[in-house]
Design a protein around this motif. Structure first.
Motif, PDB file in Angstrom:
ATOM      1  N   ALA A 137       0.842  -1.204   0.000  1.00  0.00           N
ATOM      2  CA  ALA A 137       0.000   0.000   0.000  1.00  0.00           C
ATOM      3  C   ALA A 137       0.875   1.253   0.000  1.00  0.00           C
ATOM      4  CB  ALA A 137      -0.935   0.004   1.214  1.00  0.00           C
ATOM      5  N   LEU A 138       1.923   1.244   0.814  1.00  0.00           N
ATOM      6  CA  LEU A 138       2.846   2.378   0.825  1.00  0.00           C
ATOM      7  C   LEU A 138       3.519   2.533  -0.535  1.00  0.00           C
ATOM      8  CD1 LEU A 138       4.454   4.636   2.185  1.00  0.00           C
ATOM      9  CD2 LEU A 138       6.052   2.876   2.998  1.00  0.00           C
ATOM     10  N   ALA A 139       3.955   1.423  -1.121  1.00  0.00           N
ATOM     11  CA  ALA A 139       4.601   1.476  -2.433  1.00  0.00           C
ATOM     12  C   ALA A 139       3.661   2.056  -3.484  1.00  0.00           C
ATOM     13  CB  ALA A 139       5.066   0.081  -2.843  1.00  0.00           C
ATOM     14  N   TYR A 140       2.397   1.703  -3.404  1.00  0.00           N
ATOM     15  CA  TYR A 140       1.401   2.247  -4.329  1.00  0.00           C
ATOM     16  C   TYR A 140       1.380   3.769  -4.261  1.00  0.00           C
ATOM     17  CZ  TYR A 140      -3.185   3.650  -6.054  1.00  0.00           C
ATOM     18  OH  TYR A 140      -4.202   4.278  -6.722  1.00  0.00           O
ATOM     19  N   TRP A 141       1.290   4.328  -3.038  1.00  0.00           N
ATOM     20  CA  TRP A 141       1.208   5.774  -2.885  1.00  0.00           C
ATOM     21  C   TRP A 141       2.518   6.466  -3.249  1.00  0.00           C
ATOM     22  CZ3 TRP A 141      -3.153   7.981  -3.187  1.00  0.00           C
ATOM     23  CH2 TRP A 141      -4.303   7.340  -2.733  1.00  0.00           C
ATOM     24  N   LEU A 142       3.638   5.850  -2.927  1.00  0.00           N
ATOM     25  CA  LEU A 142       4.925   6.432  -3.313  1.00  0.00           C
ATOM     26  C   LEU A 142       5.020   6.526  -4.836  1.00  0.00           C
ATOM     27  CD1 LEU A 142       7.281   4.611  -0.801  1.00  0.00           C
ATOM     28  CD2 LEU A 142       6.646   7.035  -0.763  1.00  0.00           C
ATOM     29  N   ARG A 188     -11.155   3.536  -1.664  1.00  0.00           N
ATOM     30  CA  ARG A 188     -11.822   4.465  -2.573  1.00  0.00           C
ATOM     31  C   ARG A 188     -10.804   5.428  -3.195  1.00  0.00           C
ATOM     32  NH1 ARG A 188     -15.479   6.032   0.688  1.00  0.00           N
ATOM     33  NH2 ARG A 188     -17.076   4.611  -0.039  1.00  0.00           N
ATOM     34  N   ARG A 189      -9.908   5.979  -2.356  1.00  0.00           N
ATOM     35  CA  ARG A 189      -8.901   6.926  -2.870  1.00  0.00           C
ATOM     36  C   ARG A 189      -7.912   6.242  -3.808  1.00  0.00           C
ATOM     37  NH1 ARG A 189      -9.439   8.327   2.422  1.00  0.00           N
ATOM     38  NH2 ARG A 189      -7.498   7.324   3.047  1.00  0.00           N
ATOM     39  N   MET A 190      -7.673   4.945  -3.611  1.00  0.00           N
ATOM     40  CA  MET A 190      -6.771   4.205  -4.486  1.00  0.00           C
ATOM     41  C   MET A 190      -7.457   3.799  -5.793  1.00  0.00           C
ATOM     42  SD  MET A 190      -4.936   1.815  -1.615  1.00  0.00           S
ATOM     43  CE  MET A 190      -3.561   1.171  -2.567  1.00  0.00           C
ATOM     44  N   GLY A 191      -8.760   4.023  -5.871  1.00  0.00           N
ATOM     45  CA  GLY A 191      -9.504   3.648  -7.070  1.00  0.00           C
ATOM     46  C   GLY A 191      -9.798   2.166  -7.134  1.00  0.00           C
ATOM     47  N   LEU A 192      -9.761   1.475  -5.995  1.00  0.00           N
ATOM     48  CA  LEU A 192      -9.947   0.029  -5.983  1.00  0.00           C
ATOM     49  C   LEU A 192     -11.315  -0.420  -5.495  1.00  0.00           C
ATOM     50  CD1 LEU A 192      -6.474  -1.030  -4.535  1.00  0.00           C
ATOM     51  CD2 LEU A 192      -7.234  -1.101  -6.917  1.00  0.00           C
ATOM     52  N   LEU A 193     -12.028   0.426  -4.752  1.00  0.00           N
ATOM     53  CA  LEU A 193     -13.294   0.004  -4.168  1.00  0.00           C
ATOM     54  C   LEU A 193     -14.313  -0.365  -5.237  1.00  0.00           C
ATOM     55  CD1 LEU A 193     -14.780  -0.504  -1.546  1.00  0.00           C
ATOM     56  CD2 LEU A 193     -15.528   1.869  -1.581  1.00  0.00           C
TER      57      LEU A 193
END
Length: 85
Positions: free
Chosen positions: A17-22, A56-61
């Protein structure tokens, strides 16, 4: 300009999850894990409260709901055959 490279320790839930946001912020993360292999069965997650907002913010929900996952409690993180996502 060369992207900042970041080493993320831990391939459980928080590391990817951290890697995704980075990555979304222009960095080049590398996730390392001391386990000898990716778990064959994936991870069973119970996601509620802030976790639902994060999905939701990651666009995955919506994508997960489109796959037939009725609620975030039914989500299972699966790294696939190659161990990459």
């Amino acid at each position: 300009m060369t992207p900042v490279r970041v080493l993320v320790s831990g391939g459980g839930i928080a590391g990817p999850a951290l890697a995704y946001w980075l990555r979304r912020h222009g960095m080049r993360p590398t996730v390392v894990e001391r386990a000898p292999a990716v778990r064959d069965g994936g991870h069973r997650l119970q996601i509620e409260g802030p976790g639902v907002g994060a999905l939701r913010r990651m666009g995955l929900l919506d994508e997960l709901r489109g796959l037939g996952v009725p609620s975030p409690e039914g989500i299972r993180l699966d790294y696939g055959e190659a161990g990459e996502r």
